[in-house]
Design a protein around this motif. Structure first.
Motif, PDB file in Angstrom:
ATOM      1  N   SER A 265       0.827  -1.212   0.000  1.00 54.37           N
ATOM      2  CA  SER A 265       0.000   0.000   0.000  1.00 54.37           C
ATOM      3  C   SER A 265       0.855   1.253   0.000  1.00 54.37           C
ATOM      4  O   SER A 265       0.455   2.289  -0.487  1.00 54.37           O
ATOM      5  N   ARG A 266       2.051   1.134   0.543  1.00 51.07           N
ATOM      6  CA  ARG A 266       2.928   2.301   0.573  1.00 51.07           C
ATOM      7  C   ARG A 266       3.564   2.561  -0.791  1.00 51.07           C
ATOM      8  O   ARG A 266       3.976   3.670  -1.079  1.00 51.07           O
TER       9      ARG A 266
ATOM     10  N   ASN B 283       2.642   5.478  -2.765  1.00 51.68           N
ATOM     11  CA  ASN B 283       2.848   6.797  -2.163  1.00 51.68           C
ATOM     12  C   ASN B 283       4.294   7.244  -2.178  1.00 51.68           C
ATOM     13  O   ASN B 283       4.719   8.055  -1.379  1.00 51.68           O
TER      14      ASN B 283
ATOM     15  N   ASP C 131      -0.216  15.089   0.192  1.00 52.18           N
ATOM     16  CA  ASP C 131      -1.086  13.980   0.580  1.00 52.18           C
ATOM     17  C   ASP C 131      -2.545  14.380   0.418  1.00 52.18           C
ATOM     18  O   ASP C 131      -2.908  15.559   0.582  1.00 52.18           O
ATOM     19  N   LYS C 132      -3.361  13.420   0.144  1.00 59.20           N
ATOM     20  CA  LYS C 132      -4.795  13.668   0.105  1.00 59.20           C
ATOM     21  C   LYS C 132      -5.274  13.950   1.529  1.00 59.20           C
ATOM     22  O   LYS C 132      -4.830  13.292   2.466  1.00 59.20           O
TER      23      LYS C 132
ATOM     24  N   GLU D 255      -7.837  13.130   3.123  1.00 63.30           N
ATOM     25  CA  GLU D 255      -8.403  11.967   3.813  1.00 63.30           C
ATOM     26  C   GLU D 255      -7.326  10.993   4.297  1.00 63.30           C
ATOM     27  O   GLU D 255      -7.599  10.117   5.145  1.00 63.30           O
ATOM     28  N   ASP D 256      -6.071  11.125   3.770  1.00 66.51           N
ATOM     29  CA  ASP D 256      -4.986  10.237   4.187  1.00 66.51           C
ATOM     30  C   ASP D 256      -4.238  10.758   5.407  1.00 66.51           C
ATOM     31  O   ASP D 256      -3.433  10.030   6.008  1.00 66.51           O
TER      32      ASP D 256
ATOM     33  N   ASN E 191       0.822  11.520   6.965  1.00 71.59           N
ATOM     34  CA  ASN E 191       0.216  10.348   6.328  1.00 71.59           C
ATOM     35  C   ASN E 191       1.022   9.110   6.697  1.00 71.59           C
ATOM     36  O   ASN E 191       2.134   8.922   6.203  1.00 71.59           O
TER      37      ASN E 191
ATOM     38  N   ASP F 211       0.527   6.117   5.818  1.00 66.59           N
ATOM     39  CA  ASP F 211       0.477   5.093   4.770  1.00 66.59           C
ATOM     40  C   ASP F 211       1.334   5.453   3.553  1.00 66.59           C
ATOM     41  O   ASP F 211       0.856   5.444   2.421  1.00 66.59           O
ATOM     42  N   ARG F 212       2.604   5.790   3.818  1.00 69.22           N
ATOM     43  CA  ARG F 212       3.555   6.012   2.743  1.00 69.22           C
ATOM     44  C   ARG F 212       4.937   5.620   3.269  1.00 69.22           C
ATOM     45  O   ARG F 212       5.128   5.413   4.455  1.00 69.22           O
TER      46      ARG F 212
END
Length: 611
Positions: A7-8, A11, A105-106, A108-109, A283, A285-286
């Motif tokens: 998932s990263r 990003n 980053d978005k 929402e992230d 974030n 998730d990166r």
């Protein structure tokens, strides 16, 4: 590879050095471009007729262009607006310069992250006691193991929220981090003793925190001691633009006793309040990016570094580039030396597995493969070597005029670090410099104090792109070498109006290099001999450079100029000497000056024509 790691992968910041042409395109009505381009290239990118662009430029700007004519940024923008597009020029950043990558980053992230806090203040005002009080509270909360603080950072949890503290030893480490471009601190806690008041290092701490542009929370400590006067401290701080909220300012002021653990919880709650107002987010998730807090070579484990994760999540066995080092994380531990598998934003961890020891303040980033990490590290090493060989001054008077003339009317800041022989002199010179500011040029004295020019002043100047002005003070040879290495210009004066005229001339572009001072060397007085017909003979040791017979000299006492004149005599043993080099002893006299003392420094110099 785990699903989490997969998932990263999406990003990873894009390599701006690749596919440059693909970046020149329209996104949601905005034309994004990376460089100046020809009329033909722009017409193709905007799906326009070349002749329409040529006609428009002729009618609107009286420009005669052809299809291959290169257009600058302003002209490209004008054409975009004419045909209904907004525009944005993006900087191309190669992957090895990941510090410069703008991570977007978005919303929402993004998730809230812990604030990163540094505690600063004057010696003996209770910084260490406050840190110990926070650590003790941390242990009482149920954590196991002793806190040796081998990694130089720790976390405290209050009301279910974490706060990260950096154990940076003093302003020098704080400034050294900024000097390398590492803006890691979110909040500074300024500790001031209630029974003492605002002291020199308190002022330094304020200047350093302001230069870093971080909010300051004041902790007035030792409120339990006899002679404590909280209101006096608040009043003194107002002179340095640290104004308590109750007086209409923006600074939170907390009254504490670190020794008796009074007010600590309230202080930490206020840290969380300031953090909440700042809306600190990252974030997780990166792939991780962050900064080296400290590093060392461990005899048993090899290169070891404390990393502060600032964005993303660092995981065990990630491939990382740290400064110019790279490697696969073989082990990751927290402040209790407990092995951890991952570190989220604002978390400090100690890692091993790097190819070499990085520097404090270096940036790091995780990458998907070892090959990519190694290639990037090698490119960074080559770039650093080239940069070190062509290091340029942080700021100089010679560059000020060209900077102003190229500013296109924008306000230019000239940063100055000012050191003087007395506080009164520092205030007088600062006031005179402040008056020079105008609509185009702002003179910003970021630090002014009494005392000799130190390595800490050099680092502050380097980090802030400033010039150091010394008034009736001198740097030691070691400090001068540090300044030269860092590319920091030191200007020295004994007359205020001469200093001001020099700055005015630089601002107006009239500054000319004429005769300048060239330091020959320094000698330290080790013993004194009184000879009736000669005067005071100083048995001295040449600590740097060379002392030449008949040279101009100044006598420095604790870094402050005591006397300026000419060398009277110079001897090696009983014989006259033309010069005495570094590492040798000599006997010397100073013309018309017999008040020499042991440990005085005799600085020899000459005036030379500078091209």
């Amino acid at each position: 590879m785990s699903k989490y790691q997969d998932s990263r992968r999406a990003n990873i910041p894009a390599n701006g050095g690749k596919n440059k042409e693909a970046s020149n395109k329209v996104n949601d009505g905005v034309f994004v471009f990376t460089r100046n381009m020809s009329v033909g290239e722009l017409a193709k990118a905007l799906n326009l007729n070349v002749n329409d662009i040529i006609k428009f430029l002729f009618l609107e700007k009286k420009m005669i262009v052809n299809i291959n004519q290169t257009l600058d940024e302003d002209t490209i923008g004008l054409i975009c607006l004419q045909y209904g597009y907004d525009f944005k020029k993006e900087k191309i950043v190669s992957e090895e310069n990941f510090e410069e990558v703008e991570i977007v980053d978005k919303p929402e992230d993004l998730k809230p992250r812990a604030p990163v806090v540094t505690i600063m203040g004057h010696v003996d005002h209770g910084k260490t006691t406050l840190i110990d009080a926070i650590r003790s509270s941390h242990l009482v909360d149920g954590e196991v193991g002793g806190i040796s603080q081998a990694i130089g950072a720790y976390q405290k949890e209050i009301n279910g929220q974490k706060i990260t503290f950096l154990d940076t030893p003093g302003h020098e480490a704080f400034t050294a981090m900024r000097q390398r471009g590492a803006a890691v601190t979110d909040i500074v806690i300024l500790v001031v003793a209630a029974d003492d008041g605002v002291m020199p290092q308190t002022i330094e701490a304020i200047d350093h925190a302001k230069a870093a542009n971080v909010p300051i929370i004041v902790a007035i400590n030792k409120i339990d001691k006899e002679g404590a006067n909280v209101e006096r401290i608040k009043t003194e701080l107002m002179s340095y633009d640290i104004i308590a909220e109750e007086y209409g300012g923006t600074n939170i002021v907390c009254e504490i006793s670190a020794k008796k653990n009074v007010g600590i919880k309230e202080l930490l709650e206020n840290v969380l309040l300031v953090a909440e107002m700042a809306e600190l987010k990252a974030n997780p998730d990166r792939y991780a990016i962050g900064t080296v807090i400290e590093a060392n070579l461990d005899k048993g484990e090899g290169p070891k570094a404390t990393l502060l994760v600032q964005n993303g999540t660092l995981t065990f066995q990630d491939y990382v580039v740290v400064g110019t080092a790279y490697g696969k994380i073989r082990r990751m531990t927290n402040e209790y030396k407990k092995i951890v598998k991952e570190a989220k934003p604002s978390t400090p961890v100690s890692v091993i597995g790097l190819s070499e020891v990085p520097n404090a303040g270096d940036k790091f980033m995780a990458f998907p493969t070892e090959k990519q990490a190694k290639e990037i590290a090698e490119k960074r090493a080559l770039a650093k070597k080239a940069s070190d060989q062509s290091a340029q001054a942080a700021a100089s008077l010679e560059k000020i005029y060209s900077k102003i003339t190229e500013s296109n009317g924008e306000v230019q800041d000239i940063n100055i670090v000012l050191k003087a022989d007395t506080t009164g002199s520092a205030e007088a010179v600062k006031a005179s410099l402040d008056k020079l500011s105008n609509e185009q040029i702002h003179i910003n004295v970021i630090h002014a104090s009494a005392g000799a020019i130190t390595n800490n002043d050099v680092m502050l100047a380097s980090a802030s792109n400033a010039i150091i002005y010394g008034f009736n003070v001198r740097p030691t040879a070691m400090v001068s070498a540090k300044a030269e290495e860092s590319g920091v210009e030191i200007r020295l004066h004994r007359i205020i109006y001469a200093l001001i005229e020099e700055m005015e001339a630089a601002m107006k572009g009239l500054y000319k290099k004429e005769k300048v001072e060239s330091i020959l060397g320094q000698a330290e007085v080790r013993t004194l001999i009184k000879i009736s017909k000669v005067g005071t003979v100083a048995g001295s040791y040449v600590t740097s450079g060379v002392i030449k017979a008949g040279a101009l000299v100044r006598v420095l006492r604790n870094g402050v100029i005591t006397y300026e004149g000419k060398l009277g005599s110079l001897k090696r043993f009983k014989d006259d000497a033309k010069e005495v080099k570094e590492g040798f002893e000599c006997g010397l006299t100073v013309e018309n000056f017999n008040d020499l003392k042991e440990l005085d420094v005799i600085e020899a110099y000459e005036m030379v024509e500078k091209e």
